[in-house]
Design a protein around this motif. Structure first.
Motif, mmCIF file in Angstrom:
data_model
loop_
_atom_site.group_PDB
_atom_site.id
_atom_site.type_symbol
_atom_site.label_atom_id
_atom_site.label_comp_id
_atom_site.label_asym_id
_atom_site.label_seq_id
_atom_site.Cartn_x
_atom_site.Cartn_y
_atom_site.Cartn_z
ATOM 1 N N ASP A 246 0.698 -1.167 -0.008
ATOM 2 C CA ASP A 246 0.018 0.004 0.014
ATOM 3 C C ASP A 246 0.949 1.234 -0.054
ATOM 4 N N ILE A 247 0.778 1.947 -1.095
ATOM 5 C CA ILE A 247 1.733 3.345 -1.181
ATOM 6 C C ILE A 247 0.731 4.448 -0.775
ATOM 7 N N GLY A 248 -0.540 4.286 -0.184
ATOM 8 C CA GLY A 248 -0.896 5.360 -0.021
ATOM 9 C C GLY A 248 -1.637 6.388 -0.926
ATOM 10 N N ARG A 249 -1.337 7.641 -0.643
ATOM 11 C CA ARG A 249 -1.909 8.614 -1.715
ATOM 12 C C ARG A 249 -1.023 8.518 -3.037
ATOM 13 N N GLY A 250 -0.012 7.820 -2.835
ATOM 14 C CA GLY A 250 0.863 7.764 -4.097
ATOM 15 C C GLY A 250 -0.077 6.763 -5.236
ATOM 16 N N ARG A 251 -0.958 6.279 -4.708
ATOM 17 C CA ARG A 251 -1.848 5.145 -5.719
ATOM 18 C C ARG A 251 -2.535 6.528 -6.824
ATOM 19 N N PHE A 252 -2.914 7.400 -6.198
ATOM 20 C CA PHE A 252 -3.720 8.580 -7.031
ATOM 21 C C PHE A 252 -2.641 9.483 -7.587
ATOM 22 N N MET A 253 -1.448 9.488 -7.256
ATOM 23 C CA MET A 253 -0.741 10.742 -7.378
ATOM 24 C C MET A 253 1.036 10.053 -7.940
ATOM 25 N N PRO A 254 0.772 9.117 -9.006
ATOM 26 C CA PRO A 254 1.827 8.450 -9.056
ATOM 27 C C PRO A 254 3.058 9.288 -9.584
ATOM 28 N N THR A 255 3.011 10.342 -10.115
ATOM 29 C CA THR A 255 4.329 10.982 -10.462
ATOM 30 C C THR A 255 4.904 12.075 -9.264
ATOM 31 N N SER A 256 4.199 12.087 -8.167
ATOM 32 C CA SER A 256 4.639 12.807 -6.894
ATOM 33 C C SER A 256 5.555 11.944 -6.056
ATOM 34 N N VAL A 257 6.662 12.343 -6.125
ATOM 35 C CA VAL A 257 7.818 11.676 -5.128
ATOM 36 C C VAL A 257 7.139 11.572 -3.634
ATOM 37 N N ALA A 258 6.910 12.635 -3.277
ATOM 38 C CA ALA A 258 6.575 12.987 -1.891
ATOM 39 C C ALA A 258 5.232 12.355 -1.325
ATOM 40 N N LEU A 259 4.578 12.108 -2.381
ATOM 41 C CA LEU A 259 3.197 11.278 -2.020
ATOM 42 C C LEU A 259 3.284 9.783 -1.947
ATOM 43 N N GLN A 260 4.395 9.137 -2.593
ATOM 44 C CA GLN A 260 4.484 7.656 -2.077
ATOM 45 C C GLN A 260 4.662 7.341 -0.851
ATOM 46 N N TYR A 261 3.771 6.304 -0.452
ATOM 47 C CA TYR A 261 3.808 5.969 1.087
ATOM 48 C C TYR A 261 3.351 7.132 1.914
ATOM 49 N N ALA A 262 2.481 7.819 1.167
ATOM 50 C CA ALA A 262 1.981 9.071 2.103
ATOM 51 C C ALA A 262 0.643 8.743 2.483
ATOM 52 N N PHE A 263 0.370 9.014 3.990
ATOM 53 C CA PHE A 263 -0.924 8.740 4.465
ATOM 54 C C PHE A 263 -1.278 10.075 5.304
ATOM 55 N N LYS A 264 -2.731 9.992 5.381
ATOM 56 C CA LYS A 264 -3.346 11.237 5.996
ATOM 57 C C LYS A 264 -2.705 11.352 7.638
ATOM 58 N N THR A 265 -2.306 12.620 7.985
ATOM 59 C CA THR A 265 -2.114 12.937 9.245
ATOM 60 C C THR A 265 -3.224 12.762 10.254
ATOM 61 N N PRO A 266 -3.232 11.792 11.087
ATOM 62 C CA PRO A 266 -4.363 11.504 11.945
ATOM 63 C C PRO A 266 -4.534 12.609 13.123
ATOM 64 N N THR A 267 -5.519 12.890 13.422
ATOM 65 C CA THR A 267 -5.807 13.748 14.954
ATOM 66 C C THR A 267 -4.797 12.967 15.709
ATOM 67 N N LEU A 268 -4.543 13.512 16.854
ATOM 68 C CA LEU A 268 -4.101 13.058 18.119
ATOM 69 C C LEU A 268 -4.909 13.378 19.520
ATOM 70 N N ARG A 269 -6.306 13.441 19.310
ATOM 71 C CA ARG A 269 -7.077 13.422 20.255
ATOM 72 C C ARG A 269 -7.313 12.165 20.529
ATOM 73 N N GLU A 270 -7.404 11.909 21.887
ATOM 74 C CA GLU A 270 -8.009 10.791 22.450
ATOM 75 C C GLU A 270 -6.773 9.766 22.024
ATOM 76 N N ILE A 271 -5.481 10.003 21.679
ATOM 77 C CA ILE A 271 -4.561 9.156 21.242
ATOM 78 C C ILE A 271 -4.207 7.832 22.157
ATOM 79 N N GLY A 272 -4.208 8.164 23.435
ATOM 80 C CA GLY A 272 -3.722 6.968 24.186
ATOM 81 C C GLY A 272 -4.801 5.846 24.138
ATOM 82 N N GLN A 273 -6.063 6.198 23.820
ATOM 83 C CA GLN A 273 -6.964 5.055 23.816
ATOM 84 C C GLN A 273 -7.269 4.347 22.356
ATOM 85 N N ARG A 274 -6.251 4.884 21.437
ATOM 86 C CA ARG A 274 -6.455 4.383 20.023
ATOM 87 C C ARG A 274 -5.557 3.633 19.314
ATOM 88 N N GLY A 275 -4.731 2.911 20.301
ATOM 89 C CA GLY A 275 -3.676 2.056 19.556
ATOM 90 C C GLY A 275 -4.403 0.710 19.059
#
Ligand code: HEC
Ligand code: HEC
Length: 347
Positions: A246-275
């Motif tokens: 899974d190369i994340g956003r790179g699937r939709f943006m194959p020519t952008s080097v920076a978007l290979q393996y790029a995933f969305k920044t998750p919120t850190l709200r309630e982070i301790g409960q979300r592992g």
């Protein structure tokens, strides 16, 4: 070995509550940073799907109702579980066939403020466009949308609820999407120790957490991506963690080097409960997340330039963890709150 002495000093200073930055004490930029975390006054609703109480109530009912799955065994809330901070506590979501999906169930907290595409790789353009996918997916809820609409139309109380919400009895896919999205926009974070500190209560969080806040915004650079009240820039980055197919956003943006393996920044709200953490649940604990950032992840062309080895001291790691712990409301797990008023759509 000078660095060893430095680390020991840092631990000592940490114990007496003195900052470990150069010169000690709070970072002079702290007050300015605090301003950037002020909570918004209202939940934003798009003009094409404005808030109404009847629509939200219909959406709430649909969200928890297994009527939307083929065999009546699954609802949205099977995976987006309110008591688990609107995730499911699994590394990757469960298929109907006792296998795992490729992705972890994300929290829905503060989804109203996600103004970019949704999904780990941005496959969903809007919140309204998400629901049909889990409902119809054979490995998930396994109910073709026309069948879902027919089922709802055969139910007298749903006919009444749609008529109430849309001033018209027709049950359509657009209305199903609109009602579910309206309910989900009401899933907002509860008041946390961090929020009380931002509001001015100095005693709401401890000194280690305040130092962790300085690090988060300063030397560790976390706030470059986990920015603002919701702790996300709603954007996509390679932090050097994904290694699978899974190369994340790179699937939709194959020519952008920076978007290979790029995933969305998750919120850190309630982070301790979300592992466990990350798009694929590959990082088991928050300690391991801090390790990852400390090492700087996998060095490769796509990795964000903001990610590099941090060489954190033991105290700095503890301070970052203390800070992250202040982002949970604790106690009440019901994060749907009425303390926000719905924004009226712009005239
Ligand atoms: C089997 C567990 C499961 C069920 C059931 C499920 N979801 Fe999800 N949900 C997921 C996973 C996994 C993702 C990540 C998908 C992706 O990124 O492609 C997700 C993503 C989402 C997102 C995007 C969140 C974000 O931050 O990008 C929303 C919104 C959402 N689901 C709403 C719903 C709704 C509404 C339903 C019911 C109609 C539902 N989900 C049913 C597991 C589930
Ligand atoms: C370049 C942007 C960027 C920076 C800088 C950054 N993060 Fe992240 N963070 C992300 C992205 C993107 C993910 C999700 C990666 C994935 O799922 O593959 C993530 C995931 C996480 C997670 C797991 C969240 C979850 O729900 O799984 C935590 C915790 C976290 N980051 C904390 C931090 C801390 C602490 C720092 C600073 C030391 C930091 N981040 C710096 C972008 C960033």
């Amino acid at each position: 070995m000078a660095w060893k002495v430095g680390a020991a000093m840092a631990v000592l200073l940490g114990m007496v509550g003195v900052g470990v930055g150069v010169g000690g004490g709070p970072d002079p930029r702290r007050a300015g940073w605090r301003e950037t975390y002020r909570p918004p006054a209202e939940i934003p609703f798009p003009p094409e799907n404005p808030y109404t109480a009847a629509k939200a109530e219909l959406g709430r009912r649909l969200f928890f109702d297994p009527i939307l799955s083929g065999d009546g065994a699954r609802a949205c809330a099977t995976c987006h579980i309110p008591d688990l901070a609107w995730g499911d506590g699994r590394a990757r979501a469960a298929t109907r066939m006792q296998g795992d999906m490729d992705l972890r169930t994300p929290t829905l907290i503060n989804v109203a403020w996600q103004d970019g595409p949704l999904g780990w790789d941005g496959k969903f353009r809007t919140l309204e466009s998400v629901a049909a996918m889990p409902i119809a997916a054979p490995a998930n809820m396994n109910l073709p949308i026309p069948d879902a609409l027919a089922r709802l139309a055969a139910d007298k109380s749903y006919r009444a609820a749609f008529a109430d919400a849309f001033n018209d009895p027709a049950i359509t896919r657009e209305r199903l999407d609109a009602a579910l999205a309206t309910f989900q926009r009401l899933i907002v974070t509860g008041s946390t120790p961090f929020d009380r500190w931002i509001a001015g209560d100095e005693g709401a969080i401890g000194e280690p957490a305040k130092r962790g806040f300085d690090l988060f915004n300063g030397r560790a650079g976390c706030a470059g991506c986990h920015s603002g009240w919701s702790f996300t820039d709603n954007s996509f980055h390679d932090i050097g963690v994904g290694t699978g197919a899974d190369i994340g956003r790179g699937r939709f943006m194959p020519t952008s080097v920076a978007l290979q393996y790029a995933f969305k920044t998750p919120t850190l709200r309630e982070i301790g409960q979300r592992g466990p953490y990350m798009h694929d649940g590959s990082v088991p604990t928050l300690e391991a997340v801090i390790d990852l950032y400390d090492r700087g992840g996998i060095a490769r062309p796509s990795r964000s330039r903001a990610i590099k080895p941090l060489n954190l001291t033991r105290t700095e790691r503890a301070d970052l963890l203390a800070f992250l712990a202040t982002l949970s409301a604790g106690g009440s797990r019901d994060l749907v709150t009425a303390s926000f008023t719905a924004a009226a759509p712009a005239p």
